[in-house]
Structure formats: structure tokens, C-alpha cells
Design an enzyme around this catalytic site. Structure first.
Site, PDB file in Angstrom:
ATOM      1  N   LYS A 198      69.765  30.503 -11.196  1.00  0.00           N
ATOM      2  CA  LYS A 198      68.529  29.831 -11.611  1.00  0.00           C
ATOM      3  C   LYS A 198      68.881  28.419 -12.059  1.00  0.00           C
ATOM      4  O   LYS A 198      69.333  28.198 -13.175  1.00  0.00           O
ATOM      5  CB  LYS A 198      67.814  30.564 -12.755  1.00  0.00           C
ATOM      6  CG  LYS A 198      66.375  30.072 -12.866  1.00  0.00           C
ATOM      7  CD  LYS A 198      65.846  29.971 -14.282  1.00  0.00           C
ATOM      8  CE  LYS A 198      66.163  28.717 -15.002  1.00  0.00           C
ATOM      9  NZ  LYS A 198      65.602  27.469 -14.496  1.00  0.00           N
ATOM     10  N   GLY A 256      70.867  29.629 -25.232  1.00  0.00           N
ATOM     11  CA  GLY A 256      72.037  30.504 -25.147  1.00  0.00           C
ATOM     12  C   GLY A 256      71.945  31.668 -26.126  1.00  0.00           C
ATOM     13  O   GLY A 256      72.255  32.818 -25.793  1.00  0.00           O
ATOM     14  N   GLU A 273      78.173  28.474 -22.138  1.00  0.00           N
ATOM     15  CA  GLU A 273      78.693  27.102 -22.302  1.00  0.00           C
ATOM     16  C   GLU A 273      77.565  26.301 -22.924  1.00  0.00           C
ATOM     17  O   GLU A 273      76.602  25.933 -22.245  1.00  0.00           O
ATOM     18  CB  GLU A 273      79.078  26.504 -20.934  1.00  0.00           C
ATOM     19  CG  GLU A 273      80.223  27.204 -20.236  1.00  0.00           C
ATOM     20  CD  GLU A 273      81.576  26.921 -20.874  1.00  0.00           C
ATOM     21  OE1 GLU A 273      81.652  26.068 -21.769  1.00  0.00           O
ATOM     22  OE2 GLU A 273      82.545  27.587 -20.483  1.00  0.00           O
ATOM     23  N   CYS A 307      77.746  17.614 -22.285  1.00  0.00           N
ATOM     24  CA  CYS A 307      78.063  18.402 -23.478  1.00  0.00           C
ATOM     25  C   CYS A 307      79.369  17.964 -24.118  1.00  0.00           C
ATOM     26  O   CYS A 307      79.622  18.266 -25.274  1.00  0.00           O
ATOM     27  CB  CYS A 307      78.148  19.869 -23.081  1.00  0.00           C
ATOM     28  SG  CYS A 307      79.247  20.095 -21.684  1.00  0.00           S
ATOM     29  N   GLU A 404      73.537  16.788 -31.230  1.00  0.00           N
ATOM     30  CA  GLU A 404      73.820  16.061 -29.983  1.00  0.00           C
ATOM     31  C   GLU A 404      72.697  15.069 -29.706  1.00  0.00           C
ATOM     32  O   GLU A 404      71.544  15.483 -29.574  1.00  0.00           O
ATOM     33  CB  GLU A 404      73.768  17.072 -28.841  1.00  0.00           C
ATOM     34  CG  GLU A 404      75.038  17.579 -28.302  1.00  0.00           C
ATOM     35  CD  GLU A 404      74.777  18.544 -27.143  1.00  0.00           C
ATOM     36  OE1 GLU A 404      73.817  19.336 -27.169  1.00  0.00           O
ATOM     37  OE2 GLU A 404      75.556  18.495 -26.201  1.00  0.00           O
TER      38      GLU A 404
HETATM   39  P1  NAP Z   1      68.322  24.152 -21.597  1.00  0.00           P
HETATM   40  O1  NAP Z   1      66.998  23.649 -21.952  1.00  0.00           O
HETATM   41  O2  NAP Z   1      68.926  25.210 -22.427  1.00  0.00           O
HETATM   42  O3  NAP Z   1      68.224  24.612 -20.082  1.00  0.00           O
HETATM   43  C1  NAP Z   1      69.331  25.171 -19.405  1.00  0.00           C
HETATM   44  C2  NAP Z   1      68.816  26.169 -18.384  1.00  0.00           C
HETATM   45  O4  NAP Z   1      68.192  27.249 -19.063  1.00  0.00           O
HETATM   46  C3  NAP Z   1      67.777  25.591 -17.434  1.00  0.00           C
HETATM   47  O5  NAP Z   1      67.936  26.172 -16.169  1.00  0.00           O
HETATM   48  C4  NAP Z   1      66.477  26.061 -18.078  1.00  0.00           C
HETATM   49  O6  NAP Z   1      65.419  26.151 -17.164  1.00  0.00           O
HETATM   50  C5  NAP Z   1      66.889  27.445 -18.538  1.00  0.00           C
HETATM   51  N1  NAP Z   1      66.055  28.049 -19.551  1.00  0.00           N
HETATM   52  C6  NAP Z   1      65.284  27.470 -20.493  1.00  0.00           C
HETATM   53  N2  NAP Z   1      64.662  28.414 -21.243  1.00  0.00           N
HETATM   54  C7  NAP Z   1      65.047  29.615 -20.755  1.00  0.00           C
HETATM   55  C8  NAP Z   1      64.759  30.971 -21.086  1.00  0.00           C
HETATM   56  N3  NAP Z   1      63.942  31.303 -22.090  1.00  0.00           N
HETATM   57  N4  NAP Z   1      65.336  31.960 -20.361  1.00  0.00           N
HETATM   58  C9  NAP Z   1      66.167  31.659 -19.352  1.00  0.00           C
HETATM   59  N5  NAP Z   1      66.477  30.393 -18.979  1.00  0.00           N
HETATM   60  C10 NAP Z   1      65.938  29.384 -19.680  1.00  0.00           C
HETATM   61  O7  NAP Z   1      69.402  22.982 -21.561  1.00  0.00           O
HETATM   62  P2  NAP Z   1      69.300  21.597 -20.794  1.00  0.00           P
HETATM   63  O8  NAP Z   1      68.445  20.694 -21.597  1.00  0.00           O
HETATM   64  O9  NAP Z   1      68.947  21.795 -19.358  1.00  0.00           O
HETATM   65  O10 NAP Z   1      70.822  21.126 -20.823  1.00  0.00           O
HETATM   66  C11 NAP Z   1      71.343  20.371 -21.840  1.00  0.00           C
HETATM   67  C12 NAP Z   1      72.192  21.234 -22.754  1.00  0.00           C
HETATM   68  O11 NAP Z   1      73.205  21.866 -21.995  1.00  0.00           O
HETATM   69  C13 NAP Z   1      72.913  20.425 -23.806  1.00  0.00           C
HETATM   70  O12 NAP Z   1      72.835  21.079 -25.036  1.00  0.00           O
HETATM   71  C14 NAP Z   1      74.355  20.416 -23.301  1.00  0.00           C
HETATM   72  O13 NAP Z   1      75.304  20.241 -24.306  1.00  0.00           O
HETATM   73  C15 NAP Z   1      74.460  21.746 -22.647  1.00  0.00           C
HETATM   74  N6  NAP Z   1      75.546  21.742 -21.682  1.00  0.00           N
HETATM   75  C16 NAP Z   1      76.661  22.470 -21.985  1.00  0.00           C
HETATM   76  C17 NAP Z   1      77.727  22.460 -21.106  1.00  0.00           C
HETATM   77  C18 NAP Z   1      78.964  23.234 -21.421  1.00  0.00           C
HETATM   78  O14 NAP Z   1      79.743  23.443 -20.498  1.00  0.00           O
HETATM   79  N7  NAP Z   1      79.183  23.682 -22.642  1.00  0.00           N
HETATM   80  C19 NAP Z   1      77.644  21.740 -19.907  1.00  0.00           C
HETATM   81  C20 NAP Z   1      76.490  21.030 -19.629  1.00  0.00           C
HETATM   82  C21 NAP Z   1      75.436  21.054 -20.538  1.00  0.00           C
HETATM   83  P3  NAP Z   1      64.397  24.937 -16.877  1.00  0.00           P
HETATM   84  O15 NAP Z   1      65.206  23.665 -16.882  1.00  0.00           O
HETATM   85  O16 NAP Z   1      63.845  25.264 -15.544  1.00  0.00           O
HETATM   86  O17 NAP Z   1      63.406  24.975 -18.001  1.00  0.00           O
END
Ligand code: NAP
Length: 504
Positions: A198, A256, A273, A307, A404
Site C-alpha cells: 500500500k 506505526g 521504520e 526520517c 521532526e
Molecule cells: P504516514 O502519514 O504515517 O503515512 C505512511 C503510510 O501509512 C502511507 O501509505 C499512509 O497512507 C499510510 N497510512 C496512514 N494512516 C493509516 C492507517 N490508519 N492505516 C494504515 N495505513 C495508514 O507518514 P508520511 O507522512 O507518509 O511519512 C512521513 C513519516 O515517515 C515521517 O515521520 C518520517 O520520519 C517517516 N519515515 C520513516 C522512515 C524510516 O525508515 N524510519 C523512512 C521514511 C519516512 P496515505 O498516504 O495514503 O494516507
């Protein structure tokens, strides 16, 4: 047949790039379920935008529970045959997939810049980095070794087998539309798992292109499935299904935690992650040029939207002024603009809410006494462009140092002693990446060991590679991706005891 729906609502530039991509055969705008390209069952769609121009690049299906259930069933069916192939058969498929990704490097890079906004050169770097996980795990597929354990009883033989966990739900963010997928799917497929991916609804096109190339590589239908749309419906369906044995997620800490809690009902294996709050510590004894170059790379890659981006630049008082001035000069030279323009180092932020978050963090810091040395406002280019920014006199009470910022804002903090630097660095729930700049070898070891972080860069701002383990301490996550350790996340350990071995 190509889908020309995306030609509406598009500027000439976006249209030219999109039509070239379409001709290359990798521009897919439907989900992939059991090897078939599919619309949402109710016909609903979501728009994918180019963050640089606001153009609609494509309409993709807005999928939910029913499509996800079908994708899980397809992955479940495919698991029985894919997991039974020999490791070298799976390895050959992955190697072919890698070759195709590299053969389409330019087009995939264009797609990443188009839907995510990062500069084209950085996008090409992501393709190489993303592909490297497929290549690495094509090789590792052949090295999933078990064990023979000396038995405590003479007539027994004890074995350890490693077997694929089963169907994997892989949920990924928008900031690395390719690499966050391949880092999960590479090891999963290598050891015999099948996947339901997804991608973020903001950047699904790169994921769909990669899935198209997986089919071209001969990876059988059902092994790789892609659904996108209603995130919580898709997530809940993956969580509820007893057929899904593993959730692997990259994204925000808040989502997460929901996935971790939701996995409890069916006791799934989980890797996370999550977000970081990376300290970047510059000691008085640092080489100034190395520290400026390294901090710049660690902070401003992908316009600060990674991240592992340096979130707090913590500088010792003896070098503070010199470093702050040299760093601000370097930041001033970063060219902002459309990622397809030569020399551009900073693209737009992903969307309006990302800019509003950056604005609120900067407002909070200024209201508490921080000083804007450079930038500090939206860029004159409009849209979601934000000026590369340096803010001094930041302290640990400000949002900029507690959370962040995920944007092109570098907060500078001051410290006196090594112990104080370590205390400031570890004063957070996150623990993903940390950076140190020093020329003192003993200090580099001492501080690396004291930092509560999963990755530490010493005199280096860019440290991610497929051959090293990537993952966080504390609330930055569970498990590791990449390297020889990454494949363990997709394996179950089975102990087999053979009795009656001496009965003859
Ligand atoms: P996010 O809002 O958590 O979204 C990540 C994914 O989760 C997207 O595909 C999103 O879908 C999906 N999602 C959202 N709500 C969900 C739910 N209730 N159930 C299942 N899936 C759901 O994060 P983001 O804003 O895209 O990414 C930024 C974050 O990622 C930052 O905090 C960054 O630090 C972290 N990150 C961590 C790493 C690492 O390796 N540690 C690497 C890259 C990024 P939709 O987008 O379709 O809503």
C-alpha cells in the site's frame, strides 16, 4: 492500452513528461490484484498531483476493504507456489527485476520527481538506491541458512529451518516512493513471501511502475499486489486478516503505533521504520569544511523530508559562530525550484499541510527567542516552496528540537561539554539516525556508543546503504531493513527434532 485520462488538467511540461512516460509502458494508473490491473470496485478515484505545479498527473483508484481482501487472497494463493521455488529461481526473478529497474532508471526518476517533487538528480539516486535492495536480496536469497544443533540425547538430531512467514502487508510513505518499497519487497520475495503493497496515495505512480516491471521480470501474478486509496480501510483489512502474517511499515510514529496495536489481535510479526529526531553534533575539534558539508547533506536532502534528516544541529560553543556563518553561507547557495531544472537542489514540500507545519514550528521558535539567520518564510516561487532556513539560538523547549520539522529548516543549538551534547542528543523518544563531527578518534567511539540511536554517521552526513542495517531505537521503530539482518524480518525459525535415530 494507455490511459490518457491524465492529459486533462495538466500544464505542457507535466504533459510532455507524462506522455513520454506513458510511451515507455511503465505509467500505470490502476491497482494490481492477482496480476490484473484493476480499478476500484465502486469506480472511485483519487487525484495524484505534481507538487511543483499543482497539476493533476493521474487519477488512480481509491480502493478499500474489498479490493484489499482480494489482494490478500491472491497473495495467499501465490504463496504456496512462490515459496516452493528454489532460492536460485527466486533469485533469478529478482535479478531480472533489478535489471529492468536500472534499464528504466531515467523514467522512474522522472516519475519520482513528477509526483514527489525531489530534484531529478536526487530521484535518480533514489532509483539506484531502491534498485540496490532488489539486487542485494537476489543474492541473499541463496544464503538463508539453517542450523544443525548438537543433540543433548544420543538418538536425536536437531535442526533449525528458516521458512518464509507468509503474506506480507507493506505500507510505505511518500518521501521515497521507490526505495521504501524495494527495501521491504526485496527481502520478502527473496525468502519466499508474497506481498500486498500500500503506497502513499500521494505517490502511487512509482510503486505501480515498479510493480509493472516486476511482472515484466517474470515474477508470477499474485506475488506482488498493489492497492491504494482509503488508508485506514486498507490498513484495517490487512490487520484483521489471519492470512497476513507480517506487517512492515515505514511512516509516522503515530500510524506505526496504531498498526502495532492492531496487529495484536492476530499476533502478526511487525517491523516499523518510524519518525526520527536526528541530532547532528559538531564538536570544537571538527574539521569545519567537513562539518558544514556533512550537516548540509544530512539536513537538506529531499528538502528536509527524510526520517534521517538532521533535525537538531548541536554545536559546541568554541566553534558555534564560525560554523553558523559558514553553514548559513552554504545554505544560501542552495538553488530552489522545479526538480527538472538543472542545478536545483531544493524542490517543493509535499503539500500545503507540510508547509503549515514548518511555519508553525518556526513561529513557535521565534516566539521563544530563536533568531532567523536565513530564510524563515515561504519562497517567492509560491506553491509549497519554502526558503532554505537557518535558525540560531534554538533550545530544547522549542517544537523545532522536540519534533521532526520535516522541512528545509536547520535549527542550531549550543552546548559546552561532551556530556551535555550526549544528554541533549538522547533527550527524545526517537532514536533513528545521529551524526557526529569530530577529528578526535577516541571521542568518535565514546560518543557513538553513548548515543541511543540505530545509525550513527561520524564525519559523514549520508550513510544509508543496502549493505548496512537501517532501523531505530526507542520509538523510531522495530526491526531492521537492508543488510544480512533485513531478511530475518520475513522468516520464521522452525526447530525440527528427529527422534529414534539409533533404533537400528
Ligand atoms: P504516514 O502519514 O504515517 O503515512 C505512511 C503510510 O501509512 C502511507 O501509505 C499512509 O497512507 C499510510 N497510512 C496512514 N494512516 C493509516 C492507517 N490508519 N492505516 C494504515 N495505513 C495508514 O507518514 P508520511 O507522512 O507518509 O511519512 C512521513 C513519516 O515517515 C515521517 O515521520 C518520517 O520520519 C517517516 N519515515 C520513516 C522512515 C524510516 O525508515 N524510519 C523512512 C521514511 C519516512 P496515505 O498516504 O495514503 O494516507
Amino acid at each position: 492500452m494507455h490511459d490518457y485520462r491524465f492529459f486533462r488538467e495538466m500544464s505542457m511540461d507535466t504533459q510532455n513528461i507524462a506522455s513520454r512516460l506513458s510511451a515507455s509502458g511503465i505509467f500505470r494508473t490502476q491497482g494490481l490484484i492477482g496480476g490484473k490491473w484493476s480499478e476500484a470496485y465502486d469506480g472511485n478515484t483519487i487525484k495524484v498531483h505534481n507538487p511543483t505545479t499543482g497539476d493533476v498527473i493521474a487519477n488512480v483508484p481509491c480502493m478499500g476493504k474489498r479490493e484489499t481482501s482480494d489482494a490478500i487472497s491472491s497473495a495467499y494463493d501465490a504463496f504456496s507456489s512462490w515459496s516452493k521455488l528454489t532460492a536460485s529461481e527466486r533469485s533469478r526473478c529478482l535479478r531480472k527485476w533489478y535489471d529492468l529497474i536500472i534499464a528504466h532508471k531515467e523514467e522512474l526518476g522522472q516519475l519520482i520527481t513528477l509526483e514527489q517533487g525531489k530534484p531529478f538528480k536526487e530521484a535518480l539516486g533514489e532509483v539506484t538506491y531502491g534498485a540496490s535492495f532488489i539486487e542485494f536480496y537476489a543474492e541473499e536469497a541463496k544464503r538463508v541458512y539453517g542450523d544443525i544443533i548438537p543433540a543433548p540425547v544420543a538418538d536425536r538430531r536437531l535442526f533449525v529451518l528458516k521458512q518464509p512467514v507468509g503474506v506480507v502487508g507493506a505500507i510505505t510513505p511518500w518521501n521515497f516512493p521507490l526505495a521504501m518499497i524495494t527495501r521491504k519487497v526485496g527481502p520478502a520475495l527473496a525468502c519466499g513471501c508474497t506481498v500486498v503493497i500500500k503506497p502513499s496515495e500521494l505517490t502511487p505512480l512509482t510503486a505501480l511502475a515498479a510493480a509493472e516491471l516486476s511482472l515484466q521480470a517474470g515474477i508470477p501474478p499474485g506475488v506482488v499486489n498493489v492497492v491504494m486509496g482509503n488508508a485506514s480501510d486498507i490498513g484495517d483489512t490487512l490487520l484483521a486478516s489471519p492470512q497476513v502474517r507480517k506487517i512492515t511499515f515505514t511512516g509516522s510514529t503515530a500510524v506505526g503505533k496504531k498498526l502495532l496495536a492492531g496487529s495484536a489481535a492476530t499476533v502478526k510479526k511487525v517491523s516499523l521504520e518510524l519518525g526520527g529526531n536526528a541530532p547532528c553534533i559538531v564538536f570544537d575539534d571538527a574539521d569545519l569544511d567537513v562539518a558544514v558539508k556533512g550537516s548540509l547533506a544530512a539536513k537538506f536532502r529531499n528538502s528536509g523530508q527524510t526520517c534521517v534528516c538532521a533535525n537538531r544541529i548541536i554545536v559546541q560553543e568554541g566553534i558555534y559562530e564560525k560554523f553558523a556563518n559558514a553553514f548559513a553561507n552554504a545554505v544560501q547557495n542552495l538553488k530552489v525550484g522545479d526538480g527538472f531544472t538543472e542545478g536545483v537542489a531544493q524542490g517543493p514540500l509535499i503539500n500545503e499541510s507540510a508547509v503549515q507545519k514548518v511555519e508553525s514550528f518556526v513561529r513557535d521558535a521565534v516566539s521563544r527567542g530563536a533568531k532567523v539567520m536565513l530564510g524563515g518564510k515561504r519562497h517567492s516561487l509560491g506553491m509549497t516552496f519554502y526558503e532554505p532556513t537557518v535558525i540560531s539560538n534554538v533550545n530544547s523547549e522549542m517544537l523545532l528540537s522536540r519534533e521532526e520539522v520535516f522541512g528545509p529548516v536547520a535549527p542550531l543549538m549550543r552546548f559546552k561539554t561532551e556530556d551535555e551534547a550526549i544528554q541533549i542528543a538522547n533527550d527524545t523518544n526517537a532514536g533513528l539516525a545521529a551524526y557526529i563531527f569530530t577529528t578526535n578518534v577516541q571521542r568518535s567511539w565514546r560518543v557513538s556508543e553513548a548515543l541511543e540511536y540505530g545509525l550513527v554517521g561520524v564525519n559523514e552526513g549520508l550513510i544509508s546503504t543496502e549493505v548496512a542495517p537501517f532501523g531505530g531505537f526507542k520509538q523510531s521503530g522495530l526491526g531492521r531493513e537492508g543488510s544480512k539482518y533485513g531478511i530475518d524480518e520475513y522468516l520464521e525459525i522452525k526447530y525440527v527434532c528427529l527422534g529414534n535415530m539409533d533404533s537400528a
